[in-house]
Scaffold this motif. Structure first.
Motif, PDB file in Angstrom:
ATOM      1  N   GLN A 171     -65.747 -42.920  29.082  1.00 57.28           N
ATOM      2  CA  GLN A 171     -66.304 -42.294  30.281  1.00 57.28           C
ATOM      3  C   GLN A 171     -65.331 -42.399  31.452  1.00 57.28           C
ATOM      4  OE1 GLN A 171     -69.300 -40.469  30.575  1.00 57.28           O
ATOM      5  NE2 GLN A 171     -68.137 -39.920  32.417  1.00 57.28           N
ATOM      6  N   ASP A 172     -64.714 -43.565  31.604  1.00 62.43           N
ATOM      7  CA  ASP A 172     -63.736 -43.751  32.691  1.00 62.43           C
ATOM      8  C   ASP A 172     -62.567 -42.787  32.538  1.00 62.43           C
ATOM      9  OD1 ASP A 172     -65.271 -45.741  33.749  1.00 62.43           O
ATOM     10  OD2 ASP A 172     -63.990 -47.399  33.075  1.00 62.43           O
ATOM     11  N   TYR A 173     -62.116 -42.611  31.291  1.00 60.57           N
ATOM     12  CA  TYR A 173     -60.976 -41.718  31.081  1.00 60.57           C
ATOM     13  C   TYR A 173     -61.369 -40.271  31.366  1.00 60.57           C
ATOM     14  CZ  TYR A 173     -56.805 -39.605  29.193  1.00 60.57           C
ATOM     15  OH  TYR A 173     -55.651 -38.886  29.080  1.00 60.57           O
ATOM     16  N   ALA A 174     -62.560 -39.885  30.954  1.00 56.74           N
ATOM     17  CA  ALA A 174     -63.021 -38.520  31.248  1.00 56.74           C
ATOM     18  C   ALA A 174     -63.136 -38.311  32.753  1.00 56.74           C
ATOM     19  CB  ALA A 174     -64.364 -38.267  30.563  1.00 56.74           C
ATOM     20  N   ASP A 175     -63.623 -39.333  33.465  1.00 52.83           N
ATOM     21  CA  ASP A 175     -63.715 -39.229  34.930  1.00 52.83           C
ATOM     22  C   ASP A 175     -62.325 -39.090  35.545  1.00 52.83           C
ATOM     23  OD1 ASP A 175     -66.445 -39.487  34.681  1.00 52.83           O
ATOM     24  OD2 ASP A 175     -66.484 -41.612  35.231  1.00 52.83           O
ATOM     25  N   TYR A 176     -61.381 -39.880  35.046  1.00 52.50           N
ATOM     26  CA  TYR A 176     -59.986 -39.794  35.516  1.00 52.50           C
ATOM     27  C   TYR A 176     -59.440 -38.390  35.296  1.00 52.50           C
ATOM     28  CZ  TYR A 176     -54.957 -40.096  34.190  1.00 52.50           C
ATOM     29  OH  TYR A 176     -53.617 -39.864  34.004  1.00 52.50           O
ATOM     30  N   TYR A 177     -59.680 -37.831  34.124  1.00 51.32           N
ATOM     31  CA  TYR A 177     -59.179 -36.486  33.835  1.00 51.32           C
ATOM     32  C   TYR A 177     -59.780 -35.477  34.809  1.00 51.32           C
ATOM     33  CZ  TYR A 177     -58.408 -32.045  31.516  1.00 51.32           C
ATOM     34  OH  TYR A 177     -58.056 -30.746  31.261  1.00 51.32           O
ATOM     35  N   HIS A 178     -61.077 -35.530  34.991  1.00 46.36           N
ATOM     36  CA  HIS A 178     -61.736 -34.521  35.813  1.00 46.36           C
ATOM     37  C   HIS A 178     -61.448 -34.720  37.306  1.00 46.36           C
ATOM     38  CE1 HIS A 178     -63.728 -32.612  32.484  1.00 46.36           C
ATOM     39  NE2 HIS A 178     -64.234 -33.762  32.082  1.00 46.36           N
ATOM     40  N   ARG A 179     -61.055 -35.941  37.705  1.00 49.43           N
ATOM     41  CA  ARG A 179     -60.681 -36.147  39.112  1.00 49.43           C
ATOM     42  C   ARG A 179     -59.468 -35.328  39.504  1.00 49.43           C
ATOM     43  NH1 ARG A 179     -62.250 -41.456  38.549  1.00 49.43           N
ATOM     44  NH2 ARG A 179     -60.179 -42.210  37.957  1.00 49.43           N
ATOM     45  N   TYR A 180     -58.541 -35.178  38.567  1.00 49.94           N
ATOM     46  CA  TYR A 180     -57.254 -34.596  38.917  1.00 49.94           C
ATOM     47  C   TYR A 180     -56.954 -33.273  38.208  1.00 49.94           C
ATOM     48  CZ  TYR A 180     -56.720 -39.339  40.623  1.00 49.94           C
ATOM     49  OH  TYR A 180     -56.908 -40.538  41.277  1.00 49.94           O
ATOM     50  N   ALA A 181     -57.712 -32.920  37.196  1.00 48.77           N
ATOM     51  CA  ALA A 181     -57.424 -31.699  36.452  1.00 48.77           C
ATOM     52  C   ALA A 181     -57.673 -30.469  37.310  1.00 48.77           C
ATOM     53  CB  ALA A 181     -58.266 -31.646  35.185  1.00 48.77           C
ATOM     54  N   THR A 182     -56.826 -29.494  37.124  1.00 47.77           N
ATOM     55  CA  THR A 182     -56.994 -28.201  37.765  1.00 47.77           C
ATOM     56  C   THR A 182     -57.229 -27.161  36.680  1.00 47.77           C
ATOM     57  OG1 THR A 182     -54.655 -27.587  37.674  1.00 47.77           O
ATOM     58  CG2 THR A 182     -55.373 -28.950  39.550  1.00 47.77           C
ATOM     59  N   GLU A 183     -57.450 -25.935  37.093  1.00 48.74           N
ATOM     60  CA  GLU A 183     -57.689 -24.885  36.103  1.00 48.74           C
ATOM     61  C   GLU A 183     -56.456 -24.621  35.248  1.00 48.74           C
ATOM     62  OE1 GLU A 183     -56.800 -21.014  38.978  1.00 48.74           O
ATOM     63  OE2 GLU A 183     -58.864 -21.592  38.522  1.00 48.74           O
ATOM     64  N   ASP A 184     -55.281 -25.075  35.723  1.00 49.94           N
ATOM     65  CA  ASP A 184     -54.055 -24.891  34.948  1.00 49.94           C
ATOM     66  C   ASP A 184     -53.736 -26.083  34.053  1.00 49.94           C
ATOM     67  OD1 ASP A 184     -53.616 -22.419  36.181  1.00 49.94           O
ATOM     68  OD2 ASP A 184     -52.602 -23.377  37.875  1.00 49.94           O
ATOM     69  N   SER A 185     -54.501 -27.170  34.155  1.00 51.01           N
ATOM     70  CA  SER A 185     -54.200 -28.375  33.375  1.00 51.01           C
ATOM     71  C   SER A 185     -54.481 -28.153  31.899  1.00 51.01           C
ATOM     72  CB  SER A 185     -55.038 -29.556  33.876  1.00 51.01           C
ATOM     73  OG  SER A 185     -54.721 -29.886  35.205  1.00 51.01           O
ATOM     74  N   PRO A 186     -53.669 -28.767  31.026  1.00 51.30           N
ATOM     75  CA  PRO A 186     -53.991 -28.724  29.591  1.00 51.30           C
ATOM     76  C   PRO A 186     -55.339 -29.391  29.332  1.00 51.30           C
ATOM     77  CG  PRO A 186     -51.756 -29.535  29.965  1.00 51.30           C
ATOM     78  CD  PRO A 186     -52.428 -29.507  31.296  1.00 51.30           C
ATOM     79  N   PRO A 187     -56.005 -29.067  28.239  1.00 56.17           N
ATOM     80  CA  PRO A 187     -57.275 -29.717  27.912  1.00 56.17           C
ATOM     81  C   PRO A 187     -57.082 -31.226  27.727  1.00 56.17           C
ATOM     82  CG  PRO A 187     -56.892 -27.802  26.505  1.00 56.17           C
ATOM     83  CD  PRO A 187     -55.624 -28.053  27.242  1.00 56.17           C
ATOM     84  N   MET A 188     -58.136 -31.982  27.958  1.00 60.27           N
ATOM     85  CA  MET A 188     -58.085 -33.421  27.748  1.00 60.27           C
ATOM     86  C   MET A 188     -57.760 -33.693  26.287  1.00 60.27           C
ATOM     87  SD  MET A 188     -60.837 -36.340  28.887  1.00 60.27           S
ATOM     88  CE  MET A 188     -62.077 -35.947  27.656  1.00 60.27           C
ATOM     89  N   ARG A 189     -56.753 -34.535  26.043  1.00 56.94           N
ATOM     90  CA  ARG A 189     -56.258 -34.725  24.676  1.00 56.94           C
ATOM     91  C   ARG A 189     -57.082 -35.727  23.884  1.00 56.94           C
ATOM     92  NH1 ARG A 189     -51.280 -35.506  27.459  1.00 56.94           N
ATOM     93  NH2 ARG A 189     -50.281 -33.507  27.855  1.00 56.94           N
ATOM     94  N   GLY A 190     -57.779 -36.580  24.534  1.00 53.67           N
ATOM     95  CA  GLY A 190     -58.529 -37.618  23.835  1.00 53.67           C
ATOM     96  C   GLY A 190     -58.798 -38.760  24.783  1.00 53.67           C
ATOM     97  N   ALA A 191     -59.972 -39.347  24.674  1.00 50.22           N
ATOM     98  CA  ALA A 191     -60.397 -40.363  25.637  1.00 50.22           C
ATOM     99  C   ALA A 191     -60.351 -41.773  25.073  1.00 50.22           C
ATOM    100  CB  ALA A 191     -61.806 -40.048  26.124  1.00 50.22           C
ATOM    101  N   ASP A 192     -59.801 -41.947  23.880  1.00 47.72           N
ATOM    102  CA  ASP A 192     -59.756 -43.284  23.279  1.00 47.72           C
ATOM    103  C   ASP A 192     -58.549 -44.069  23.779  1.00 47.72           C
ATOM    104  OD1 ASP A 192     -62.021 -42.874  21.614  1.00 47.72           O
ATOM    105  OD2 ASP A 192     -60.773 -41.660  20.290  1.00 47.72           O
ATOM    106  N   PRO A 193     -58.638 -45.393  23.793  1.00 47.62           N
ATOM    107  CA  PRO A 193     -57.504 -46.205  24.247  1.00 47.62           C
ATOM    108  C   PRO A 193     -56.376 -46.212  23.223  1.00 47.62           C
ATOM    109  CG  PRO A 193     -59.253 -47.617  23.412  1.00 47.62           C
ATOM    110  CD  PRO A 193     -59.802 -46.220  23.423  1.00 47.62           C
ATOM    111  N   ALA A 194     -55.149 -46.341  23.721  1.00 46.33           N
ATOM    112  CA  ALA A 194     -53.984 -46.536  22.853  1.00 46.33           C
ATOM    113  C   ALA A 194     -53.665 -48.015  22.696  1.00 46.33           C
ATOM    114  CB  ALA A 194     -52.773 -45.801  23.413  1.00 46.33           C
ATOM    115  N   ILE A 195     -54.141 -48.836  23.646  1.00 55.69           N
ATOM    116  CA  ILE A 195     -53.908 -50.282  23.635  1.00 55.69           C
ATOM    117  C   ILE A 195     -55.241 -50.994  23.774  1.00 55.69           C
ATOM    118  CG2 ILE A 195     -52.764 -52.222  24.788  1.00 55.69           C
ATOM    119  CD1 ILE A 195     -50.758 -50.306  23.610  1.00 55.69           C
TER     120      ILE A 195
END
Length: 696
Positions: free
Chosen positions: A340-364
């Motif tokens: 949820q935090d990652y999705a919120d981060y994406y939507h805070r800064y994404a614009t209509e030109d941004s690539p789609p969210m690639r995935g919200a799972d942690p890498a670490i």
């Protein structure tokens, strides 16, 4: 916005031609030295360049060139093929058409019009930095010590204090044309400077010769490290938290192996990942300290770091002694929150030109007292992500020792993570192989069918664990498949319950989990009923019936914890349905294996686990079983020389063809490669057509 114009260097150096082979050789040697030492830069991080002259094959006149590491290369292993080659006059002429900061990404495409000849590798985003700086040799590196200064809250003052006027601070700017122009201006305005600290990012150094450039780079790195060591406060991460000290090694690894499948399953919610486990001293000490939750939440700063590790890790907020069940429950809660935090981060800064969210799972994923789990689309990517987070820990330690750690703004991280130029890199990646991200465990894998199966699975993209009673042969067979990023070999006695559990733990720690098991380990005794002893019977059944059961049970536990399905394949035999002479113990245990396939398919289907079997005819060539005496015994039964046994078996088939190990391996791949996704409980004959073994 335009930059200064400069004279045509070909006029300055008219009729002077350097030896391009020598320039390239020196650049590659310098790059390899710098890139092979992790204190200087991280994997695939940074770049280096050299300028020189060569004759233009069209005009016959000298032309000034720039050789620079291309996009995606690694300094430590850089070869000439990894260099981009550009005409310096044309590159610098781009300053006159630079459209300004808002459109600077367009300059990357413009690099193609400055290439010399075929141009070599694709130019990277940092090409401008190397081409615009008025120095014949330039290094751009990401050393932990340098980034520690670059991410310190008072980085500008520290740069002046540590280096004096020899190194100049450059405020954070996203890599690109403007940053290259900024550094070129600093070099012009500070003629005594040998380099710069790039805020939040790394360092750049230069020199008139390759030796001088390398010397200046190392001086900056070592001077920063020495200053941190001498002036840094002790325990920059704070005191050890009660209950967060590292567990003893064996207890630590056991807990890691128990948690790994669960964590991998969570990290693969959007797409399946391969894992890597690290319990280095740096990681364990960081997680034991009071400040680790605050610092982990701040995330990484250097673009190379967070592109590999994502903006921040998932941190388990329980002490080292917390029970497994409690850890699992809490990890699931934290994972939901992280997404949820990652999705919120994406939507805070994404614009209509941004690539789609690639995935919200942690890498670490960080587990106090245990270590770090890192993830990626292949083992190397997962391992390197972990290495980058260790770099980030070192950076945070240095920054906190001298000041306080202040990474670049979250909005800037998003601009790089979802940069169209980064998206273009992802689009250029080759399509994944059918078994990419799948982790296979093959028993009896040091020879014969097992080895051929391991080879085929690895060739199709799987990571493979080769388990065998002979650990040395298993390790050697794994080495033939590639590095430990591809395959590992280990000891496994399938009759030993504790040994199987240990082998599965090692497999899980090697790659994060298991997706595919091939029960291949076996032996054969050819005796008539009256000569078959109870010991013979028990030995056959212990290895194949009991052994397959133990391996399948241990694997199923991992599959269920991962919640991603799985495949179990039994290498059975046509003898499971064909009644031949003088092999009562062998054929009976093969019938046992055959029914295990059906029973487990029925039981494990609810978890998405498929169980299938392969029924080969006698595989003579390359078989450890046949070479170990079974071949001689069967040849005696059929009254043929042992050397002709394979041909004998072939002649009794409908197709008149001998069955080889690779034919069995092909069937394993057919069952697991994706096209038979709705098939379970099946036995596939690989016998060239033995009518008496037709399934009914």
């Amino acid at each position: 916005m335009t930059g200064r114009s400069t004279p045509d260097r070909s006029q300055v150096k008219e009729n002077i031609v350097t030896n391009p082979d020598s320039v390239v050789a020196d650049l590659l040697a310098r790059s390899n030295r710098l890139g092979s030492d992790p204190k200087n830069t991280n994997f695939a991080g940074g770049n280096a360049s050299a300028k020189g002259t060569d004759l233009d094959p069209v005009t016959g006149r000298p032309v000034d060139l720039l050789w620079v590491k291309g996009s995606g290369g690694d300094l430590g292993t850089l070869t000439e093929k990894g260099l981009a080659v550009l005409r310096l006059d044309r590159l610098r002429a781009l300053r006159e058409v630079y459209p300004g900061l808002d459109r600077e990404d367009e300059m990357v495409a413009a690099f193609d019009y400055t290439l010399h000849g075929k141009g070599g590798a694709a130019p990277s985003i940092d090409t401008a930095m190397h081409g615009l700086v008025e120095a014949d040799h330039v290094d751009h590196l990401h050393p932990d010590s340098g980034i520690a200064i670059a991410t310190a809250a008072d980085g500008p003052a520290l740069t002046e204090k540590i280096f004096g006027g020899a190194v100049v601070w450059v405020p954070w700017r996203r890599p690109g044309w403007q940053l290259g122009q900024d550094i070129a201006d600093v070099k012009r305005d500070n003629p005594d400077a040998v380099g710069v600290v790039l805020g939040g990012h790394g360092i750049t150094a230069w020199g008139a010769t390759s030796e001088e450039c390398e010397r200046n780079s190392l001086w900056m790195i070592d001077t920063a490290a020495a200053y941190i060591a001498e002036h840094g406060r002790p325990e920059p991460f704070g005191p050890v938290l009660d209950g967060y000290a590292p567990l003893p090694e064996q207890e630590r690894r056991n807990k890691a192996a128990a948690l790994a499948p669960v964590i991998r399953g969570l990290a693969s919610t959007d797409r399946r990942q391969v894992g890597h486990f690290t319990d280095s001293d740096e990681v364990l000490d960081f997680l034991a300290r009071a400040e680790h939750p605050r610092l982990a939440e701040l995330g990484t700063s250097c673009p190379d770091h967070f592109l590999r590790t994502k903006v921040k890790p998932l941190v388990l907020d329980l002490p080292a002694s917390a029970p497994i069940d409690e850890c699992v429950e809490r990890l699931r809660e934290l994972h939901a929150r992280y997404r949820q935090d990652y999705a919120d981060y994406y939507h805070r800064y994404a614009t209509e030109d941004s690539p789609p969210m690639r995935g919200a799972d942690p890498a670490i994923v960080l587990v106090p007292g245990v270590g770090m789990f890192s993830f990626g689309g292949d083992k190397q990517t997962a391992r390197v992500a972990g290495e980058f987070y260790v770099n980030a820990i070192n950076v945070m330690r240095g920054a906190e020792a001298l000041s306080s750690y202040r990474p670049i703004d979250e909005s800037e991280k998003f601009r790089i993570e979802y940069w169209e130029l980064e998206e273009a890199k992802l689009r250029r990646r080759p399509a994944p192989k059918p078994l990419a991200t799948r982790i296979a465990l093959v028993t009896g894998a040091a020879s014969g069918i097992g080895k051929a199966t391991a080879e085929r699975l690895a060739r199709e993209g799987a990571n493979v664990v080769l388990a065998d009673l002979d650990a040395d042969k298993a390790t050697a067979a794994a080495a033939e498949l590639g590095s430990s990023d591809v395959a590992v070999g280990l000891h496994a006695d399938v009759t030993d319950e504790a040994g199987i559990a240990a082998a599965v733990r090692e497999a899980v720690l090697a790659f994060g989990g298991i997706d595919l098991v091939v029960n291949n380990a076996g032996l054969s005794l050819s005796k008539p009923l009256l000569e078959t002893t109870a010991e013979d019977w028990d030995r056959q059944h212990d290895v194949m019936a009991k052994g397959s059961f133990l391996v399948s049970r241990a694997a199923a536990e991992v599959f269920i914890a991962q919640d991603m399905g799985g495949d179990i394949v039994y290498i059975v035999s046509k003898n499971s349905v064909f009644a031949g002479p003088n092999n009562i113990a062998y054929s009976a245990t093969k019938a046992d294996q055959a029914h295990q396939v059906r029973l487990l398919a029925a039981e494990l289907g609810q978890y998405g686990i498929r169980v299938n079997g392969v029924n080969p005819d006698g595989v003579v060539r390359g078989s450890g079983i046949f070479a170990g005496g079974w071949g001689a015994e069967r040849a005696k039964v059929y009254g043929v020389p042992e050397s002709e046994l394979g041909a004998f078996y072939a002649q009794r088939t409908l197709l008149k063809r001998e069955v080889l190990p690779e034919h069995v391996a092909n069937a394993v791949f057919a069952l697991t490669g994706g096209d038979l996704s709705h098939t379970t409980g099946l036995h596939v004959p690989v016998d060239a057509g033995v009518a008496a073994a037709f399934l009914r």
